[in-house]
Design an enzyme around this catalytic site. Sequence first.
Site, PDB file in Angstrom:
ATOM      1  N   HIS A  31      18.678 -44.051  41.258  1.00  0.00           N
ATOM      2  CA  HIS A  31      18.345 -42.610  41.534  1.00  0.00           C
ATOM      3  C   HIS A  31      18.969 -42.270  43.033  1.00  0.00           C
ATOM      4  O   HIS A  31      19.374 -43.204  43.699  1.00  0.00           O
ATOM      5  CB  HIS A  31      17.031 -42.330  41.467  1.00  0.00           C
ATOM      6  CG  HIS A  31      16.027 -43.471  42.014  1.00  0.00           C
ATOM      7  ND1 HIS A  31      15.948 -43.219  43.523  1.00  0.00           N
ATOM      8  CD2 HIS A  31      15.074 -44.019  41.536  1.00  0.00           C
ATOM      9  CE1 HIS A  31      14.998 -44.261  43.821  1.00  0.00           C
ATOM     10  NE2 HIS A  31      14.449 -44.757  42.750  1.00  0.00           N
ATOM     11  N   HIS A  34      18.168 -44.875  45.995  1.00  0.00           N
ATOM     12  CA  HIS A  34      19.048 -46.001  46.113  1.00  0.00           C
ATOM     13  C   HIS A  34      20.469 -45.394  46.580  1.00  0.00           C
ATOM     14  O   HIS A  34      20.968 -46.091  47.403  1.00  0.00           O
ATOM     15  CB  HIS A  34      19.694 -46.413  44.732  1.00  0.00           C
ATOM     16  CG  HIS A  34      18.371 -47.297  43.906  1.00  0.00           C
ATOM     17  ND1 HIS A  34      17.604 -46.504  42.776  1.00  0.00           N
ATOM     18  CD2 HIS A  34      17.619 -48.317  44.209  1.00  0.00           C
ATOM     19  CE1 HIS A  34      16.740 -47.370  42.355  1.00  0.00           C
ATOM     20  NE2 HIS A  34      16.652 -48.240  43.117  1.00  0.00           N
ATOM     21  N   GLN A  58       9.087 -61.343  40.073  1.00  0.00           N
ATOM     22  CA  GLN A  58       8.391 -60.537  40.822  1.00  0.00           C
ATOM     23  C   GLN A  58       7.515 -59.709  39.801  1.00  0.00           C
ATOM     24  O   GLN A  58       6.894 -58.668  40.049  1.00  0.00           O
ATOM     25  CB  GLN A  58       9.275 -59.766  41.711  1.00  0.00           C
ATOM     26  CG  GLN A  58      10.073 -58.648  41.259  1.00  0.00           C
ATOM     27  CD  GLN A  58      10.948 -57.965  42.046  1.00  0.00           C
ATOM     28  OE1 GLN A  58      11.965 -58.583  42.668  1.00  0.00           O
ATOM     29  NE2 GLN A  58      10.739 -56.757  42.546  1.00  0.00           N
ATOM     30  N   GLY A 144      14.309 -49.637  50.863  1.00  0.00           N
ATOM     31  CA  GLY A 144      13.675 -48.349  51.057  1.00  0.00           C
ATOM     32  C   GLY A 144      12.307 -48.293  51.766  1.00  0.00           C
ATOM     33  O   GLY A 144      11.392 -49.253  51.336  1.00  0.00           O
ATOM     34  N   GLN A 150       6.946 -54.147  50.800  1.00  0.00           N
ATOM     35  CA  GLN A 150       8.104 -54.881  50.589  1.00  0.00           C
ATOM     36  C   GLN A 150       9.021 -55.002  51.926  1.00  0.00           C
ATOM     37  O   GLN A 150       9.383 -56.084  52.317  1.00  0.00           O
ATOM     38  CB  GLN A 150       8.750 -54.429  49.289  1.00  0.00           C
ATOM     39  CG  GLN A 150      10.020 -54.988  49.204  1.00  0.00           C
ATOM     40  CD  GLN A 150      10.893 -54.478  47.880  1.00  0.00           C
ATOM     41  OE1 GLN A 150      10.541 -54.982  46.838  1.00  0.00           O
ATOM     42  NE2 GLN A 150      11.502 -53.768  47.670  1.00  0.00           N
ATOM     43  N   SER A 183      12.553 -45.645  40.214  1.00  0.00           N
ATOM     44  CA  SER A 183      12.744 -45.612  38.533  1.00  0.00           C
ATOM     45  C   SER A 183      11.711 -45.739  37.429  1.00  0.00           C
ATOM     46  O   SER A 183      11.865 -45.340  36.440  1.00  0.00           O
ATOM     47  CB  SER A 183      13.663 -47.323  38.546  1.00  0.00           C
ATOM     48  OG  SER A 183      14.533 -47.235  39.555  1.00  0.00           O
TER      49      SER A 183
END
Lengths: 274, 274
Positions: A31, A34, A58, A144, A150, A183
């Site tokens: 999207h 990204h 993950q 991001g 993360q 997503s």
Amino acid sequence: MRTVAALRARVREWNAAGQSVALVPTMGALHAGHLALVAAGLARADRVVASIFVNPTQFGPNEDFSRYPRREAEDAAALAGAGCHLLFAPTVEEMYPAGFASSVQVAGLTAELDGAHRPGHFDGVATVVSKLLNQAGADFAMFGEKDYQQLLTVRRMAADLDIPTEIVGVPTVREADGLALSSRNAYLSAEERARAALFPKTLMAARDAIRAGTAVETALAEADAALRAAGLVPDYVALRDAETLLPVTVLDRPARILSAIRLGSTRLIDNLAV
Amino acid sequence: MRTVAALRARVREWNAAGQSVALVPTMGALHAGHLALVAAGLARADRVVASIFVNPTQFGPNEDFSRYPRREAEDAAALAGAGCHLLFAPTVEEMYPAGFASSVQVAGLTAELDGAHRPGHFDGVATVVSKLLNQAGADFAMFGEKDYQQLLTVRRMAADLDIPTEIVGVPTVREADGLALSSRNAYLSAEERARAALFPKTLMAARDAIRAGTAVETALAEADAALRAAGLVPDYVALRDAETLLPVTVLDRPARILSAIRLGSTRLIDNLAV
């Protein structure tokens, strides 16, 4: 490209020509968030490599690995349109051949928030990202801020293991109504999608209240109650130190309000600087 | 050199000149076994870097970290004499700065043998070696077969994490009486040192017996009894697959006899191809 060997050969050619490289690791279903990572990579480096790999390690056993959206051809077209130079899309067998036995763990940063609600998730992230960074040998890797825990975990891992790639955080891209692009937004029904706008609105209201002097505990409790009232069931709503993710009870340094909610069968996360 | 930045700058110069690099990671207290690693590095690469770092995280709380022999000036002279081009000797703070939180684990290979007797040891090894490999960016890294489980663990880790350094195993160097060279041999009294020769002799006898058709179980039990009778108390005496380290009960593929013994306050390991 499908293989590590092919990726390395191409990056070696670029490096030999004096060109720097930025990596944009993704799980596909791309999207505008990204594509902002691609744009940030192009602003830093001569060449941008995007990877698409839906990393099984993950995802928890009851999570959405099998239904995670996959649409490689559309993603490849979007990346080309954004100026990305190379798509690396390895198979699971290329990433985890028979006999694979290693894992990378980051203590501290991963213990709470999403780490507490998704056991093993950040081990899977740290392991696959260490592989991708070593495979690409890039100068920069773009992540991001939407996945804030993360981002910090990957930055810690790369520094700790002396992987010579600079980890760059890129601001979250939002829809007009404030919802962070993800997503997983594709899982939402029209009704859920409309209601999801309350998620960032509630976090923004809590941020503004804390900035205006409302006690942290009060603001977080009000946000939690507002989310619940709207059927956005929080896993957590927390104010944390922006670097260490340790709890912040008084706003005396850069902090981040972070939350995860469940809306029907969909789990969404978001965070804001405070 | 004391810093990662200085090491990287030097390796970058060599690479720019088209020269390949081999890394010899050590904990110092160098002996002819280490110098054989340097020689093997010189045979493979244009430049050899040795590292000396007594890694605290691979020692257990009751192990010999504080008394592990340290003699950097002698080591530096020995390396220079052997043709090593650079000594990298970082401080603990350079390797593990404040906030360090990551670890690398290798499942399977590390579960038994020394892994069972030294909890956390191979996590410490895998973590520090992943750092050293990423710091040096070498084409090759040389490891002695004397630490056979370590060699396989490091090779697995580097392959799994896509670290682009080839791990090279180098045969064990032995004294005239068969004792494998080890920095820990310095702990032995003269009487213990004389008795220690029974360690390799017993393993060689077991190897020869197995090759000659003696049942594996019988040969290992006899070796265990012989070691005990001499006061060399085994942690284990085992026959394992040479690649997977899984138990071998019938010699139908390349195997390795591995053992660890305690002699007074000293722990020694050794292994042989069968």
